[in-house]
Design a protein around this motif. Structure first.
Motif, mmCIF file in Angstrom:
data_model
loop_
_atom_site.group_PDB
_atom_site.id
_atom_site.type_symbol
_atom_site.label_atom_id
_atom_site.label_comp_id
_atom_site.label_asym_id
_atom_site.label_seq_id
_atom_site.Cartn_x
_atom_site.Cartn_y
_atom_site.Cartn_z
ATOM 1 N N PRO A 19 140.645 -10.369 -52.314
ATOM 2 C CA PRO A 19 140.023 -9.820 -51.106
ATOM 3 C C PRO A 19 139.091 -10.790 -50.383
ATOM 4 O O PRO A 19 138.984 -10.752 -49.157
ATOM 5 C CB PRO A 19 139.237 -8.604 -51.640
ATOM 6 C CG PRO A 19 139.940 -8.237 -52.909
ATOM 7 C CD PRO A 19 140.402 -9.533 -53.499
ATOM 8 N N ASP A 20 138.418 -11.673 -51.112
ATOM 9 C CA ASP A 20 137.434 -12.553 -50.479
ATOM 10 C C ASP A 20 137.995 -13.936 -50.147
ATOM 11 O O ASP A 20 137.251 -14.892 -49.982
ATOM 12 C CB ASP A 20 136.181 -12.697 -51.348
ATOM 13 C CG ASP A 20 136.504 -12.924 -52.823
ATOM 14 O OD1 ASP A 20 137.687 -12.851 -53.176
ATOM 15 O OD2 ASP A 20 135.565 -13.156 -53.598
ATOM 16 N N PHE A 21 139.325 -14.046 -50.062
ATOM 17 C CA PHE A 21 139.926 -15.298 -49.614
ATOM 18 C C PHE A 21 141.062 -15.007 -48.657
ATOM 19 O O PHE A 21 142.019 -14.322 -48.999
ATOM 20 C CB PHE A 21 140.470 -16.106 -50.798
ATOM 21 C CG PHE A 21 141.124 -17.404 -50.366
ATOM 22 C CD1 PHE A 21 140.359 -18.515 -50.071
ATOM 23 C CD2 PHE A 21 142.510 -17.498 -50.254
ATOM 24 C CE1 PHE A 21 140.958 -19.708 -49.668
ATOM 25 C CE2 PHE A 21 143.113 -18.679 -49.846
ATOM 26 C CZ PHE A 21 142.337 -19.789 -49.551
ATOM 27 N N ARG A 22 140.968 -15.526 -47.456
ATOM 28 C CA ARG A 22 142.021 -15.365 -46.456
ATOM 29 C C ARG A 22 142.039 -16.615 -45.580
ATOM 30 O O ARG A 22 141.016 -17.019 -45.024
ATOM 31 C CB ARG A 22 141.788 -14.118 -45.600
ATOM 32 C CG ARG A 22 142.932 -13.837 -44.609
ATOM 33 C CD ARG A 22 142.713 -12.515 -43.874
ATOM 34 N NE ARG A 22 143.778 -12.252 -42.919
ATOM 35 C CZ ARG A 22 144.943 -11.706 -43.231
ATOM 36 N NH1 ARG A 22 145.171 -11.353 -44.480
ATOM 37 N NH2 ARG A 22 145.870 -11.506 -42.312
ATOM 38 N N PHE A 23 143.219 -17.203 -45.453
ATOM 39 C CA PHE A 23 143.334 -18.432 -44.685
ATOM 40 C C PHE A 23 144.765 -18.587 -44.204
ATOM 41 O O PHE A 23 145.715 -18.294 -44.940
ATOM 42 C CB PHE A 23 142.940 -19.643 -45.550
ATOM 43 C CG PHE A 23 142.988 -20.964 -44.832
ATOM 44 C CD1 PHE A 23 142.173 -21.204 -43.743
ATOM 45 C CD2 PHE A 23 143.860 -21.958 -45.245
ATOM 46 C CE1 PHE A 23 142.217 -22.426 -43.074
ATOM 47 C CE2 PHE A 23 143.913 -23.180 -44.589
ATOM 48 C CZ PHE A 23 143.076 -23.409 -43.500
ATOM 49 N N LYS A 83 143.656 -28.858 -46.339
ATOM 50 C CA LYS A 83 143.064 -27.701 -45.651
ATOM 51 C C LYS A 83 142.925 -26.500 -46.579
ATOM 52 O O LYS A 83 141.965 -25.741 -46.480
ATOM 53 C CB LYS A 83 143.911 -27.339 -44.429
ATOM 54 C CG LYS A 83 143.803 -28.365 -43.306
ATOM 55 C CD LYS A 83 144.672 -27.991 -42.140
ATOM 56 C CE LYS A 83 144.384 -28.915 -40.965
ATOM 57 N NZ LYS A 83 144.523 -30.336 -41.331
ATOM 58 N N TYR A 84 143.894 -26.306 -47.492
ATOM 59 C CA TYR A 84 143.797 -25.198 -48.444
ATOM 60 C C TYR A 84 142.546 -25.365 -49.302
ATOM 61 O O TYR A 84 141.788 -24.420 -49.534
ATOM 62 C CB TYR A 84 145.010 -25.157 -49.386
ATOM 63 C CG TYR A 84 146.365 -25.216 -48.754
ATOM 64 C CD1 TYR A 84 146.572 -24.974 -47.398
ATOM 65 C CD2 TYR A 84 147.479 -25.510 -49.529
ATOM 66 C CE1 TYR A 84 147.835 -25.027 -46.851
ATOM 67 C CE2 TYR A 84 148.748 -25.563 -48.994
ATOM 68 C CZ TYR A 84 148.918 -25.327 -47.644
ATOM 69 O OH TYR A 84 150.174 -25.390 -47.105
ATOM 70 N N ARG A 85 142.359 -26.577 -49.798
ATOM 71 C CA ARG A 85 141.217 -26.845 -50.676
ATOM 72 C C ARG A 85 139.896 -26.679 -49.930
ATOM 73 O O ARG A 85 138.927 -26.144 -50.480
ATOM 74 C CB ARG A 85 141.348 -28.262 -51.244
ATOM 75 C CG ARG A 85 140.253 -28.644 -52.224
ATOM 76 C CD ARG A 85 140.623 -29.905 -52.960
ATOM 77 N NE ARG A 85 139.565 -30.386 -53.817
ATOM 78 C CZ ARG A 85 139.745 -31.272 -54.785
ATOM 79 N NH1 ARG A 85 140.940 -31.762 -55.026
ATOM 80 N NH2 ARG A 85 138.732 -31.682 -55.537
ATOM 81 N N ASN A 86 139.859 -27.125 -48.679
ATOM 82 C CA ASN A 86 138.645 -26.952 -47.881
ATOM 83 C C ASN A 86 138.314 -25.478 -47.700
ATOM 84 O O ASN A 86 137.155 -25.065 -47.804
ATOM 85 C CB ASN A 86 138.815 -27.618 -46.513
ATOM 86 C CG ASN A 86 138.917 -29.131 -46.608
ATOM 87 O OD1 ASN A 86 138.554 -29.717 -47.626
ATOM 88 N ND2 ASN A 86 139.413 -29.760 -45.561
ATOM 89 N N ALA A 87 139.348 -24.662 -47.421
ATOM 90 C CA ALA A 87 139.137 -23.223 -47.233
ATOM 91 C C ALA A 87 138.644 -22.574 -48.522
ATOM 92 O O ALA A 87 137.770 -21.694 -48.508
ATOM 93 C CB ALA A 87 140.429 -22.557 -46.764
ATOM 94 N N LEU A 88 139.200 -23.006 -49.656
ATOM 95 C CA LEU A 88 138.753 -22.478 -50.944
ATOM 96 C C LEU A 88 137.294 -22.840 -51.190
ATOM 97 O O LEU A 88 136.503 -22.009 -51.667
ATOM 98 C CB LEU A 88 139.633 -23.039 -52.067
ATOM 99 C CG LEU A 88 139.245 -22.629 -53.489
ATOM 100 C CD1 LEU A 88 139.366 -21.120 -53.674
ATOM 101 C CD2 LEU A 88 140.097 -23.373 -54.516
#
Length: 308
Positions: free
Chosen positions: A262-266, A199-204
């Motif tokens: 700033p442009d990554f939040r999950f 899931k982390y990789r998908n969000a990235l």
């Protein structure tokens, strides 16, 4: 059809061998074969492809296996309903999301073994979606899993959310100090991540898509201990909930820093999911839920801020 026929069918399917199933059940090979043949005759289908080695289920056999496990589970629960306060014993089949294995296999596992000495715990690690399906079909008794923000287990399975964790970008102390870093700069430097399905990789990947980029993965592995160690050595940037790092590798956790992007939040949540009917092992899940909750609450962030 009889329960011993169904039980024999499930044992043969799991062992993928008539001989091994006979060993487990204390029956001769011919007795096992007769029981399977009776069940096939009653159902009017062929359950096994007898031309393959190891023995494989037919399509009808796969359907029958899911039903057979539920029938055996219901029979056990029927017996357990009259067993009073019998101590949970036997095999606990527990699924755990890859990144949660160090957490679940630490103090919570020790507490389960101390509280239920007659219990054997079999841990199976996988992604959340397969774990959910295996709990639903009776392959697993329950699972500790990670789900993303806005996700929840199916309503037909008893579940409890234990905590919510913010996923942070992490780096070695030296790499973090060399910033400030943009997401594009980090991607150019490279990532240390789990394989596709994480899931982390998908969000990235979703965060990088507007930049016309895909994750630049330097190393990928399921082993979270290895990934945290590689990040601490400066091999690449990583992604992890900070409170879940310390149980993985406390020494490595001291050498890494979270980096604000700033442009990554999950965010993700830790869930404990049980089979619809748990029978006499119900108290085991009550104890596991309590232990995991205390462990998550007690876990410190594990790393310092990049600004320190």
């Amino acid at each position: 059809m009889k329960l011993n026929e169904i039980r024999t069918f499930v044992t043969v399917a799991e062992a993928q061998s008539v001989q091994e199933a006979g060993n487990r059940l204390g029956l001769t090979q011919s007795a096992v074969s007769r029981l399977i043949q009776r069940l096939e005759a009653e159902l009017g289908v062929t359950l096994f492809d007898r031309q393959t080695k190891p023995l494989a289920l037919t399509r009808d056999g796969e359907v029958a296996l899911a039903h057979a496990r539920r029938i055996l589970g219901a029979a056990t629960d029927f017996s357990d309903a009259f067993a009073g306060s019998v101590e949970p014993r036997g095999l606990l089949r527990l699924g755990v999301s890859h990144v949660l294995v160090p957490l679940a296999a630490g103090r919570p596992l020790d507490e389960l073994r101390a509280a239920f000495p007659g219990l054997t715990v079999r841990i199976h690690s996988d992604w959340s979606a397969p774990l959910t399906e295996q709990v639903r079909t009776g392959v697993l008794d329950g699972a500790v899993m990670l789900l993303g923000d806005g996700q929840a287990p199916p309503e037909d399975l008893p579940a409890r959310r234990l905590s919510r964790e913010e996923v942070s970008v992490i780096a070695s102390a030296e790499q973090a100090a060399a910033g400030p870093w943009s997401l594009s700069d980090m991607n150019a430097a490279g990532w240390v991540l789990q394989p596709d399905g994480c899931k982390y990789r998908n969000a990235l990947g979703l965060a990088l898509a507007p930049l016309g980029a895909r994750p630049n993965v330097m190393v990928e592995a399921f082993d979270q201990t290895l990934l945290v160690s590689l990040v601490a050595r400066g091999v690449g940037f990583g992604l992890a909930p900070l409170r879940l790092i310390a149980p993985v590798d406390a020494a490595a956790a001291l050498r890494i820093r979270p980096v604000t992007v700033p442009d990554f939040r999950f965010g993700v949540a830790v869930w404990l999911v049980r089979a619809r009917v748990t029978g006499r092992i119900g108290p085991v899940f009550d104890r596991l839920e309590d232990s995991l909750t205390r462990q998550l609450t007690a876990s410190p962030a594990g790393v310092h801020s990049a600004a320190e």
